[in-house]
Design a protein around this motif. Sequence first.
Motif, PDB file in Angstrom:
ATOM      1  N   ASP A 138      -5.120 -13.089  -3.481  1.00 27.84           N
ATOM      2  CA  ASP A 138      -3.936 -12.242  -3.615  1.00 27.84           C
ATOM      3  C   ASP A 138      -3.634 -11.383  -2.402  1.00 27.84           C
ATOM      4  O   ASP A 138      -2.550 -10.820  -2.303  1.00 27.84           O
ATOM      5  CB  ASP A 138      -4.060 -11.360  -4.855  1.00 27.84           C
ATOM      6  N   ASN A 140      -4.669  -8.479  -1.787  1.00 26.15           N
ATOM      7  CA  ASN A 140      -4.781  -7.060  -2.100  1.00 26.15           C
ATOM      8  C   ASN A 140      -3.433  -6.329  -2.112  1.00 26.15           C
ATOM      9  O   ASN A 140      -3.281  -5.292  -1.474  1.00 26.15           O
ATOM     10  CB  ASN A 140      -5.743  -6.424  -1.089  1.00 26.15           C
ATOM     11  N   PRO A 141      -2.418  -6.830  -2.834  1.00 26.34           N
ATOM     12  CA  PRO A 141      -1.078  -6.248  -2.739  1.00 26.34           C
ATOM     13  C   PRO A 141      -0.945  -4.821  -3.271  1.00 26.34           C
ATOM     14  O   PRO A 141      -0.097  -4.071  -2.809  1.00 26.34           O
ATOM     15  CB  PRO A 141      -0.218  -7.204  -3.560  1.00 26.34           C
ATOM     16  N   GLU A 142      -1.772  -4.418  -4.227  1.00 23.41           N
ATOM     17  CA  GLU A 142      -1.623  -3.094  -4.827  1.00 23.41           C
ATOM     18  C   GLU A 142      -2.442  -2.022  -4.123  1.00 23.41           C
ATOM     19  O   GLU A 142      -2.332  -0.846  -4.452  1.00 23.41           O
ATOM     20  CB  GLU A 142      -1.984  -3.153  -6.306  1.00 23.41           C
ATOM     21  N   HIS A 143      -3.272  -2.406  -3.166  1.00 23.34           N
ATOM     22  CA  HIS A 143      -4.152  -1.430  -2.525  1.00 23.34           C
ATOM     23  C   HIS A 143      -3.376  -0.279  -1.903  1.00 23.34           C
ATOM     24  O   HIS A 143      -3.733   0.883  -2.100  1.00 23.34           O
ATOM     25  CB  HIS A 143      -5.023  -2.099  -1.463  1.00 23.34           C
ATOM     26  N   ARG A 144      -2.343  -0.584  -1.155  1.00 19.75           N
ATOM     27  CA  ARG A 144      -1.599   0.483  -0.460  1.00 19.75           C
ATOM     28  C   ARG A 144      -1.026   1.500  -1.432  1.00 19.75           C
ATOM     29  O   ARG A 144      -1.096   2.700  -1.200  1.00 19.75           O
ATOM     30  CB  ARG A 144      -0.492  -0.111   0.400  1.00 19.75           C
ATOM     31  N   PHE A 145      -0.451   1.022  -2.528  1.00 20.35           N
ATOM     32  CA  PHE A 145       0.165   1.919  -3.507  1.00 20.35           C
ATOM     33  C   PHE A 145      -0.881   2.809  -4.174  1.00 20.35           C
ATOM     34  O   PHE A 145      -0.739   4.033  -4.215  1.00 20.35           O
ATOM     35  CB  PHE A 145       0.933   1.112  -4.556  1.00 20.35           C
ATOM     36  N   THR A 146      -1.945   2.222  -4.699  1.00 23.43           N
ATOM     37  CA  THR A 146      -2.953   3.015  -5.402  1.00 23.43           C
ATOM     38  C   THR A 146      -3.728   3.907  -4.429  1.00 23.43           C
ATOM     39  O   THR A 146      -4.073   5.043  -4.777  1.00 23.43           O
ATOM     40  CB  THR A 146      -3.932   2.127  -6.195  1.00 23.43           C
TER      41      THR A 146
END
Length: 168
Positions: A138, A140-146
């Motif tokens: 994936d 790591n698409p959500e890493h930046r947001f969280t």
Amino acid sequence: MGRLQIAPRALVCKNTVIEGDVHIGNDTVVHVGASILAKNGPIIIGSGNIVSERAVIVNHHSTPLTIGDDNLIETDARIEGRGMGHRNTVQVRAVVAGSSTLGNDCVVGATCSTAPNENIPDNTVLFGNPQSRRTRADGNPEHRFTHKKHLDYIHEMLPRYNHIIEAE
């Protein structure tokens, strides 16, 4: 005897151990009880990193140990290698050992360790007991947001309950 440079928007708690030539970038947070030890060469920590309680970053090499941006180094983790890229997570009691390096978007799982002289490629996940590896599909698409939400919360709450070293 070294020089500590703290960027203006970084938060570094007073109850940390920092030795040698250390540069801490903007928006980076260093929690109470963390240790950053530039024994032989400098340590350069980029922006937006979180160094949790009792985490240890130590440079035994004469070359700089460079930590990129937006990394999470969790409680009791140990970084001894030559550096890491961006958006990595080194989980609780994990170790980046010897002369190892981490690419970008890697995870070193809880209690896992690199071999002493490894170059871990981008998107690698070390996990389990016995230890296994896989490549993230994936990216790591959500890493930046969280990670950004985590940093915002820490920047709001940490100064309320801890003494902070003022940036120079």
